[in-house]
Design an enzyme around this catalytic site. Structure first.
Site, PDB file in Angstrom:
ATOM      1  N   LYS A  88     -14.337   0.878  -3.604  1.00  0.00           N
ATOM      2  CA  LYS A  88     -15.373   1.326  -2.659  1.00  0.00           C
ATOM      3  C   LYS A  88     -16.441   2.126  -3.397  1.00  0.00           C
ATOM      4  CE  LYS A  88     -12.252   1.836   1.248  1.00  0.00           C
ATOM      5  NZ  LYS A  88     -11.622   2.794   2.143  1.00  0.00           N
ATOM      6  N   GLU A  96       0.825  -1.205   0.000  1.00  0.00           N
ATOM      7  CA  GLU A  96       0.000   0.000   0.000  1.00  0.00           C
ATOM      8  C   GLU A  96       0.866   1.265   0.000  1.00  0.00           C
ATOM      9  OE1 GLU A  96      -4.284  -0.438   1.785  1.00  0.00           O
ATOM     10  OE2 GLU A  96      -3.094   0.720   3.199  1.00  0.00           O
ATOM     11  N   HIS A 125       6.826 -27.056  -1.442  1.00  0.00           N
ATOM     12  CA  HIS A 125       6.144 -28.159  -2.116  1.00  0.00           C
ATOM     13  C   HIS A 125       4.999 -27.658  -2.994  1.00  0.00           C
ATOM     14  CE1 HIS A 125       8.278 -31.313   0.205  1.00  0.00           C
ATOM     15  NE2 HIS A 125       8.473 -30.269   0.994  1.00  0.00           N
TER      16      HIS A 125
HETATM   17  O1  PA5 Z   1      -3.294   1.500   5.946  1.00  0.00           O
HETATM   18  C1  PA5 Z   1      -4.404   1.980   5.797  1.00  0.00           C
HETATM   19  O2  PA5 Z   1      -4.614   3.177   5.938  1.00  0.00           O
HETATM   20  C2  PA5 Z   1      -5.594   1.105   5.472  1.00  0.00           C
HETATM   21  O3  PA5 Z   1      -5.240  -0.193   5.251  1.00  0.00           O
HETATM   22  C3  PA5 Z   1      -6.605   1.161   6.613  1.00  0.00           C
HETATM   23  O4  PA5 Z   1      -5.973   0.730   7.789  1.00  0.00           O
HETATM   24  C4  PA5 Z   1      -7.808   0.288   6.329  1.00  0.00           C
HETATM   25  O5  PA5 Z   1      -8.391   0.656   5.125  1.00  0.00           O
HETATM   26  C5  PA5 Z   1      -8.828   0.417   7.450  1.00  0.00           C
HETATM   27  O6  PA5 Z   1      -9.218   1.736   7.591  1.00  0.00           O
HETATM   28  P1  PA5 Z   1      -9.955   2.246   8.887  1.00  0.00           P
HETATM   29  O7  PA5 Z   1      -9.047   2.093  10.041  1.00  0.00           O
HETATM   30  O8  PA5 Z   1     -10.276   3.674   8.603  1.00  0.00           O
HETATM   31  O9  PA5 Z   1     -11.200   1.411   9.063  1.00  0.00           O
END
Ligand code: PA5
Length: 449
Positions: free
Chosen positions: A425, A290, A311
């Site tokens: 989303k 990310e 494996h």
């Molecule tokens: O690293 C990030 O920002 C994302 O992976 C969030 O942690 C994830 O989308 C969850 O978001 P939130 O904590 O707002 O529910």
């Protein structure tokens, strides 16, 4: 206390001589820009000195809430996704008994996870499992609006209240969210839940050392003080004034960027030889994926559990496209000792192993694999943990975080945002006719015919 260590020699040998060292100036610039807050995404640098800013008093507060949940619950459901989930699970699974599910361990509540998928079967089976159990919920969402988590939390809240009554439910539901914004905050304030705040300047995937990770880990019975101490020590060991050759995060960032840009290695496979580390790799994949996968750039973070996956994926790694490198997390000393027994009949022909520790076999598998993969053209980075405990995992967390901050900078992206995760989303909300998405809804339905 020792530190975790890094060996990049079997990766550097795939590069021109001096290729890693050539990154020294760029790494310095990257670290300076993190320190001075002049880098892209500089409003999300709260993780940088988070370990050393955590006070003993704050850890006591977290531990006190954890103790309440531990006393009042046989099961604690941790609801969260992405950065609000993976860090806690990674540490709990790494430190826990592999058969925690099956061991009737009365000392610690069972920790289960929800809000990280939308599986109807999963949620229904979870509800069935929780029936009649004294369970509590830690609801974790920085935005407080994430669909997966909010959906699970509504179900869990209702079940908890139905089973324990509204008053008692209030004592075993904790919210970890933004200080002011979002539905999770509004619900917590209205219901009077105990809350912890996720700092504005700490992004989800960098939040494991906030209550996001610390509370579930403490609930599970693990030592959050040692975890944080490990991170504090790694913060010192990777500080900008530590010489490049001794700074393992700088070395890691440099070698992976050199492999990517100079040797065409587009995929990094995080490998372990301890099944308990499976979720450490999941956490790492999110952290690096990310953070770096932007602007059509970035190493693809993958993972394998060895020797299991030797494996299945071993063939590909040995002889498939040469676009990969491996980063191995190796644990020097197991926490338990198991000697392989002698057998008079020796029907399996394994008496040559009699008297040896099982870990010795594992280590030879590790060494044999390293040699084979390097021979097969796979650069190999090795991170070594003296032991698998909270302290070294704390070191590992910070090592990967600072390594990621530097690495993303070297790549030339903003490692602290994630604009790409919004696309699915928007479509999902449009397809579900969420209020506010009317135009998108019409457009997507037209597109789908
Ligand atoms: O690293 C990030 O920002 C994302 O992976 C969030 O942690 C994830 O989308 C969850 O978001 P939130 O904590 O707002 O529910």
């Amino acid at each position: 206390m020792k530190n975790i260590s890094l060996d990049i020699s079997k990766a550097a040998s795939f590069l021109n001589e001096g290729a890693v060292k050539a990154y020294e100036a760029q790494v310095k610039t990257a670290q300076t820009s993190l320190e001075s807050g002049t880098c892209p995404g500089n409003d999300f640098l709260g993780w940088l000195h988070l370990p050393s800013s955590i006070t003993a008093q704050f850890l006591d507060e977290v531990q006190t809430v954890a103790n309440t949940l531990r006393a009042k619950c046989d099961v604690v459901v941790v609801a969260g996704i992405g950065g609000s989930y993976l860090g806690a699970r990674a540490i709990i699974e790494a430190l826990g008994n592999s058969f925690a599910w099956l061991v009737a361990d009365k000392k610690n509540p069972t920790i289960v996870f929800a809000g990280n998928n939308i599986g109807e079967d999963y949620l229904s089976e979870l509800s069935e499992y929780l029936k009649g159990k004294r369970f509590g919920v830690i609801n974790i969402s920085k935005s407080g609006t994430t669909t997966e988590t909010a959906l699970a939390f509504r179900l869990l809240k209702k079940q908890c209240e139905a089973q324990r009554g509204k008053e008692e439910a209030r004592e075993v539901i904790v919210a970890i969210t933004d200080a002011n914004r979002g539905a999770a905050r509004a619900a917590a304030d209205k219901e009077g839940y105990q809350t912890f705040v996720i700092p504005d300047n700490v992004g989800g995937r960098f939040s494991v050392l906030t209550p996001v990770g610390l509370l579930p880990i403490a609930c599970a019975g693990f030592d959050i003080r040692s975890l944080v101490q490990g991170a504090v020590d790694m913060e010192k060991a990777t500080a900008p004034d530590v010489p490049f050759e001794q700074n393992i995060a700088a070395q890691y960032a440099a070698v992976r960027n050199a492999l990517y840009t100079q040797a065409g290695k587009k995929i990094e496979i995080m490998v372990n030889y301890q099944p308990k580390l499976h979720f450490i790799a999941e956490w790492w994949k999110q952290l690096y994926g990310e953070s770096e996968g932007k602007e059509h750039k970035g190493i693809f973070p993958a993972s394998c559990d060895f020797t299991t996956d030797l494996h299945s994926m071993g063939q590909w790694i040995q002889e498939g496209e040469r676009s990969i490198f491996e980063t191995v997390i190796s644990v020097e000393k197991p926490n338990r000792e198991l000697l392989f027994p002698n057998d008079e009949e020796n029907l399996d022909g394994l008496n040559f192993l009699a008297g040896k520790r099982v870990d010795e076999v594992n280590k030879m598998a590790e060494l044999g694999t390293l040699l084979a993969h390097v021979d097969g053209g796979v650069p190999n980075i090795r991170i070594s943990l003296p032991e698998l405990n909270a302290y070294y995992l704390g070191q590992l967390i910070y090592f990967f975080e600072i390594g990621c901050g530097i690495s993303g900078n070297l790549l030339g992206v903003n490692p602290f945002n994630q604009p790409g995760v919004e696309a699915y989303k928007k479509n999902m909300f449009a397809l579900l006719d969420k209020p506010g998405y009317e135009a998108e809804s019409r457009a997507i339905k037209e597109r789908l015919g």
